[in-house]
Motif scaffolding. Structure first.
Motif, PDB file in Angstrom:
ATOM      1  N   PHE A 105       0.831  -1.209   0.000  1.00 24.11           N
ATOM      2  CA  PHE A 105       0.000   0.000   0.000  1.00 24.11           C
ATOM      3  C   PHE A 105       0.863   1.255   0.000  1.00 24.11           C
ATOM      4  CE2 PHE A 105      -1.961   3.399   2.510  1.00 24.11           C
ATOM      5  CZ  PHE A 105      -3.055   3.686   1.704  1.00 24.11           C
ATOM      6  N   TYR A 106       1.821   1.319   0.935  1.00 25.49           N
ATOM      7  CA  TYR A 106       2.685   2.502   1.028  1.00 25.49           C
ATOM      8  C   TYR A 106       3.486   2.716  -0.247  1.00 25.49           C
ATOM      9  CZ  TYR A 106       2.025   3.017   6.139  1.00 25.49           C
ATOM     10  OH  TYR A 106       1.526   3.216   7.400  1.00 25.49           O
ATOM     11  N   SER A 107       4.112   1.659  -0.754  1.00 26.41           N
ATOM     12  CA  SER A 107       4.968   1.846  -1.930  1.00 26.41           C
ATOM     13  C   SER A 107       4.141   2.174  -3.169  1.00 26.41           C
ATOM     14  CB  SER A 107       5.874   0.634  -2.165  1.00 26.41           C
ATOM     15  OG  SER A 107       5.134  -0.512  -2.440  1.00 26.41           O
ATOM     16  N   GLY A 108       2.968   1.563  -3.301  1.00 28.50           N
ATOM     17  CA  GLY A 108       2.100   1.914  -4.428  1.00 28.50           C
ATOM     18  C   GLY A 108       1.654   3.366  -4.357  1.00 28.50           C
ATOM     19  N   PHE A 109       1.316   3.820  -3.149  1.00 34.49           N
ATOM     20  CA  PHE A 109       0.888   5.206  -2.950  1.00 34.49           C
ATOM     21  C   PHE A 109       2.023   6.178  -3.246  1.00 34.49           C
ATOM     22  CE2 PHE A 109       0.315   8.930  -0.222  1.00 34.49           C
ATOM     23  CZ  PHE A 109      -0.945   9.353  -0.631  1.00 34.49           C
ATOM     24  N   ILE A 110       3.192   5.922  -2.661  1.00 35.83           N
ATOM     25  CA  ILE A 110       4.340   6.810  -2.851  1.00 35.83           C
ATOM     26  C   ILE A 110       4.767   6.835  -4.317  1.00 35.83           C
ATOM     27  CG2 ILE A 110       6.803   7.143  -2.320  1.00 35.83           C
ATOM     28  CD1 ILE A 110       6.108   5.995   0.520  1.00 35.83           C
ATOM     29  N   ASP A 111       4.834   5.656  -4.951  1.00 32.20           N
ATOM     30  CA  ASP A 111       5.255   5.597  -6.350  1.00 32.20           C
ATOM     31  C   ASP A 111       4.239   6.296  -7.260  1.00 32.20           C
ATOM     32  OD1 ASP A 111       7.192   5.017  -8.212  1.00 32.20           O
ATOM     33  OD2 ASP A 111       6.505   2.968  -8.567  1.00 32.20           O
ATOM     34  N   PHE A 119       7.746  -4.429  -8.702  1.00 34.07           N
ATOM     35  CA  PHE A 119       8.577  -3.958  -7.597  1.00 34.07           C
ATOM     36  C   PHE A 119       7.708  -3.482  -6.431  1.00 34.07           C
ATOM     37  CE2 PHE A 119      10.890  -0.635  -5.299  1.00 34.07           C
ATOM     38  CZ  PHE A 119      11.965  -1.385  -4.851  1.00 34.07           C
ATOM     39  N   ASP A 120       6.758  -2.589  -6.715  1.00 38.21           N
ATOM     40  CA  ASP A 120       5.963  -1.960  -5.655  1.00 38.21           C
ATOM     41  C   ASP A 120       5.069  -2.932  -4.890  1.00 38.21           C
ATOM     42  OD1 ASP A 120       6.946   0.589  -6.101  1.00 38.21           O
ATOM     43  OD2 ASP A 120       5.384   1.093  -7.549  1.00 38.21           O
ATOM     44  N   LEU A 121       4.519  -3.908  -5.566  1.00 39.15           N
ATOM     45  CA  LEU A 121       3.531  -4.776  -4.931  1.00 39.15           C
ATOM     46  C   LEU A 121       4.031  -6.196  -4.670  1.00 39.15           C
ATOM     47  CD1 LEU A 121       0.349  -3.633  -6.891  1.00 39.15           C
ATOM     48  CD2 LEU A 121       1.313  -2.699  -4.779  1.00 39.15           C
ATOM     49  N   LEU A 122       5.248  -6.516  -5.088  1.00 43.13           N
ATOM     50  CA  LEU A 122       5.774  -7.860  -4.857  1.00 43.13           C
ATOM     51  C   LEU A 122       7.181  -7.819  -4.244  1.00 43.13           C
ATOM     52  CD1 LEU A 122       5.378 -10.943  -5.161  1.00 43.13           C
ATOM     53  CD2 LEU A 122       6.363 -10.735  -7.453  1.00 43.13           C
ATOM     54  N   LEU A 123       8.152  -7.309  -4.976  1.00 45.31           N
ATOM     55  CA  LEU A 123       9.542  -7.387  -4.521  1.00 45.31           C
ATOM     56  C   LEU A 123       9.843  -6.487  -3.317  1.00 45.31           C
ATOM     57  CD1 LEU A 123      11.333  -7.572  -7.975  1.00 45.31           C
ATOM     58  CD2 LEU A 123      10.746  -9.442  -6.431  1.00 45.31           C
ATOM     59  N   PHE A 124       9.365  -5.260  -3.356  1.00 48.58           N
ATOM     60  CA  PHE A 124       9.609  -4.338  -2.247  1.00 48.58           C
ATOM     61  C   PHE A 124       8.911  -4.828  -0.967  1.00 48.58           C
ATOM     62  CE2 PHE A 124       9.877   0.535  -1.355  1.00 48.58           C
ATOM     63  CZ  PHE A 124      10.959   0.331  -0.525  1.00 48.58           C
ATOM     64  N   PRO A 125       7.659  -5.283  -1.033  1.00 47.55           N
ATOM     65  CA  PRO A 125       7.051  -5.866   0.165  1.00 47.55           C
ATOM     66  C   PRO A 125       7.803  -7.095   0.689  1.00 47.55           C
ATOM     67  CG  PRO A 125       5.332  -5.224  -1.352  1.00 47.55           C
ATOM     68  CD  PRO A 125       6.650  -5.066  -2.081  1.00 47.55           C
ATOM     69  N   ILE A 126       8.323  -7.919  -0.199  1.00 48.54           N
ATOM     70  CA  ILE A 126       9.109  -9.076   0.236  1.00 48.54           C
ATOM     71  C   ILE A 126      10.353  -8.608   0.991  1.00 48.54           C
ATOM     72  CG2 ILE A 126      10.619 -10.946  -0.602  1.00 48.54           C
ATOM     73  CD1 ILE A 126       8.466 -11.435  -2.797  1.00 48.54           C
ATOM     74  N   ALA A 127      11.054  -7.630   0.433  1.00 58.04           N
ATOM     75  CA  ALA A 127      12.241  -7.086   1.108  1.00 58.04           C
ATOM     76  C   ALA A 127      11.862  -6.493   2.462  1.00 58.04           C
ATOM     77  CB  ALA A 127      12.912  -6.030   0.230  1.00 58.04           C
TER      78      ALA A 127
END
Length: 166
Positions: free
Chosen positions: A39-45, A71-79
Motif C-alpha cells: 500500500f505505502y509503496s504503491g501510494f508513494i510511487d 517492484f511496488d507490490l511484490l519485490l519491495f514488500p518481500i524485502a
C-alpha cells in the motif's frame, strides 16, 4: 526484449520466494507487513510518477498501471518482510542501522537499471539519493506502523483479559 526477460525473472523470483517468506512466526505480522508495504509503496510511487519525477517505460500491465507493480507490490514488500523479520526484536539503533542493508543495495540496483535498461527513468532532478532516501524512509515507516499495531494489539488483549472477556 531484455527488459521483458528481467521483469519475468523478477516475477518468478518474487512469487517463488513467497512460500518461504511466511514460514517464520508470527505469520500474521508478516502478512500485514507485506500488504502495508504494498500500500505505502504503491501510494508513494503513484505520487512520484504523477509528479513526473520517475517513469517506467517498460513495465507490467502498462495500460492499467503507471507504477512498477512487480517492484511496488511484490519485490519491495518481500524485502520489507525480510527487514521486519531481521529487526523483530532489535533496538531502535539496530533497526535504523539495519535498514541500510536493504535500502542501499536496492538503490544501487535501481540506479543500474536506470542507466542500463528502459525499466526506469529519472526526471526533473530525481536521482539515486532521493530513491535511497525514499526507500529508507518507507522501510522505517512500515516498521513504525507495525510497532504501533503490536503495541495497540497488546494493549487491547490486556484490556480484554482484565475484563474477563478472554
Amino acid at each position: 526484449m531484455r527488459e521483458i526477460k528481467i521483469l519475468r525473472s523478477m516475477s518468478i523470483i518474487g512469487l517463488g520466494s513467497l512460500p518461504f517468506l511466511f514460514k517464520k512466526q508470527p505469520v500474521k505480522d508478516w502478512v500485514l507487513v507485506f500488504f502495508i508495504k504494498g500500500f505505502y509503496s504503491g501510494f508513494i510511487d503513484s505520487f512520484v510518477v504523477s509528479k513526473k519525477k520517475v517513469t517506467y517505460p517498460v513495465r507490467a500491465f502498462p495500460k492499467v498501471f503507471d507504477i512498477h507493480i512487480i517492484f511496488d507490490l511484490l519485490l519491495f514488500p518481500i524485502a520489507c518482510v525480510l527487514y521486519n523479520q531481521m529487526t523483530y526484536r532489535s533496538s531502535i539503533k539496530k533497526i535504523i542501522s539495519k535498514v541500510f542493508i536493504f535500502s542501499i543495495p536496492i538503490s544501487m540496483v535501481e540506479y543500474w537499471a536506470e542507466k542500463n535498461t528502459r525499466l526506469i527513468k529519472y526526471h526533473k532532478g530525481w536521482n539515486i539519493f532521493y530513491s535511497s532516501l525514499t526507500l529508507t524512509i518507507s522501510f522505517l515507516l512500515v516498521r513504525a506502523t507495525m510497532g504501533l499495531i503490536r503495541k495497540y494489539d497488546k494493549t487491547t488483549i490486556e484490556r480484554y483479559k482484565a475484563k474477563g472477556v478472554i
